[in-house]
Motif scaffolding. Structure first.
Motif, PDB file in Angstrom:
ATOM      1  N   VAL A   1      -0.839  -4.081   1.893  1.00 27.45           N
ATOM      2  CA  VAL A   1      -0.785  -5.390   0.486  1.00 27.45           C
ATOM      3  C   VAL A   1      -0.536  -4.633  -0.592  1.00 27.45           C
ATOM      4  N   ILE A   2       0.053  -4.864  -1.190  1.00 30.64           N
ATOM      5  CA  ILE A   2       0.283  -4.684  -2.402  1.00 30.64           C
ATOM      6  C   ILE A   2      -0.118  -5.514  -3.920  1.00 30.64           C
ATOM      7  N   HIS A   3      -1.052  -4.750  -4.123  1.00 30.18           N
ATOM      8  CA  HIS A   3      -1.846  -5.531  -5.178  1.00 30.18           C
ATOM      9  C   HIS A   3      -1.892  -5.399  -6.826  1.00 30.18           C
ATOM     10  N   PRO A   4      -1.568  -6.335  -7.848  1.00 29.96           N
ATOM     11  CA  PRO A   4      -0.714  -6.228  -8.978  1.00 29.96           C
ATOM     12  C   PRO A   4      -1.118  -5.454  -9.352  1.00 29.96           C
ATOM     13  N   ASP A   5      -1.796  -4.727  -9.877  1.00 32.10           N
ATOM     14  CA  ASP A   5      -2.470  -3.290 -10.249  1.00 32.10           C
ATOM     15  C   ASP A   5      -1.233  -2.012  -9.832  1.00 32.10           C
ATOM     16  N   GLY A   6      -1.143  -1.909  -8.232  1.00 31.51           N
ATOM     17  CA  GLY A   6      -0.221  -0.978  -7.855  1.00 31.51           C
ATOM     18  C   GLY A   6      -1.604  -0.192  -6.622  1.00 31.51           C
ATOM     19  N   ARG A   7      -2.092  -0.765  -6.468  1.00 30.53           N
ATOM     20  CA  ARG A   7      -3.147  -0.173  -5.427  1.00 30.53           C
ATOM     21  C   ARG A   7      -2.429  -0.605  -3.943  1.00 30.53           C
ATOM     22  N   VAL A   8      -2.164   0.086  -2.899  1.00 32.20           N
ATOM     23  CA  VAL A   8      -1.473  -0.135  -1.870  1.00 32.20           C
ATOM     24  C   VAL A   8      -2.858  -0.115  -1.100  1.00 32.20           C
ATOM     25  N   GLU A   9      -3.076  -1.408   0.201  1.00 32.38           N
ATOM     26  CA  GLU A   9      -4.246  -1.402   0.763  1.00 32.38           C
ATOM     27  C   GLU A   9      -3.536  -1.345   2.002  1.00 32.38           C
ATOM     28  N   GLU A  10      -4.206  -0.926   3.272  1.00 31.07           N
ATOM     29  CA  GLU A  10      -3.353  -0.583   4.351  1.00 31.07           C
ATOM     30  C   GLU A  10      -4.405  -0.429   5.421  1.00 31.07           C
ATOM     31  N   GLN A  11      -4.215  -2.056   6.338  1.00 28.71           N
ATOM     32  CA  GLN A  11      -4.780  -2.581   7.883  1.00 28.71           C
ATOM     33  C   GLN A  11      -3.706  -1.625   9.155  1.00 28.71           C
ATOM     34  N   VAL A  12      -4.239  -0.712   9.804  1.00 29.23           N
ATOM     35  CA  VAL A  12      -3.776  -0.878  10.784  1.00 29.23           C
ATOM     36  C   VAL A  12      -4.710  -0.833  11.994  1.00 29.23           C
ATOM     37  N   THR A  13      -3.608  -1.828  13.343  1.00 28.16           N
ATOM     38  CA  THR A  13      -4.507  -2.500  14.595  1.00 28.16           C
ATOM     39  C   THR A  13      -4.096  -2.416  15.879  1.00 28.16           C
ATOM     40  N   GLY A  14      -4.356  -2.239  16.689  1.00 32.21           N
ATOM     41  CA  GLY A  14      -4.106  -2.242  17.941  1.00 32.21           C
ATOM     42  C   GLY A  14      -3.508  -1.058  18.332  1.00 32.21           C
ATOM     43  N   ILE A  15      -4.295  -0.147  17.529  1.00 33.76           N
ATOM     44  CA  ILE A  15      -4.428   1.534  18.214  1.00 33.76           C
ATOM     45  C   ILE A  15      -5.888   2.453  17.620  1.00 33.76           C
TER      46      ILE A  15
END
Length: 67
Positions: free
Chosen positions: A9-23
């Protein structure tokens, strides 16, 4: 077999949120290391329950009985 996914997820302020599932286990950090290096500084990490889970190991023992 569980579906392995990486969600960003790339937020308007440039932060990137990463979510890993299934591993399960720490393998997810190996998979995401190169991507994180390209994105820049990692500010925080919040491991999920999958991170602390152990991968299932299945062993089979075959016994033969002679009559």
């Amino acid at each position: 077999m569980t579906l392995e996914t990486l969600e960003f997820v790339i937020h308007p302020d440039g932060r990137v949120e990463e979510q890993v599932t299934g591993i399960q286990g720490k393998h997810c950090t190996e998979i995401t290391a190169e991507i994180e290096a390209q994105l820049g500084q990692v500010v925080t990490q919040q491991p999920s329950a999958d991170y602390f889970a152990n991968a299932a190991v299945v062993t089979s023992v075959e016994q033969s009985t002679a009559y």
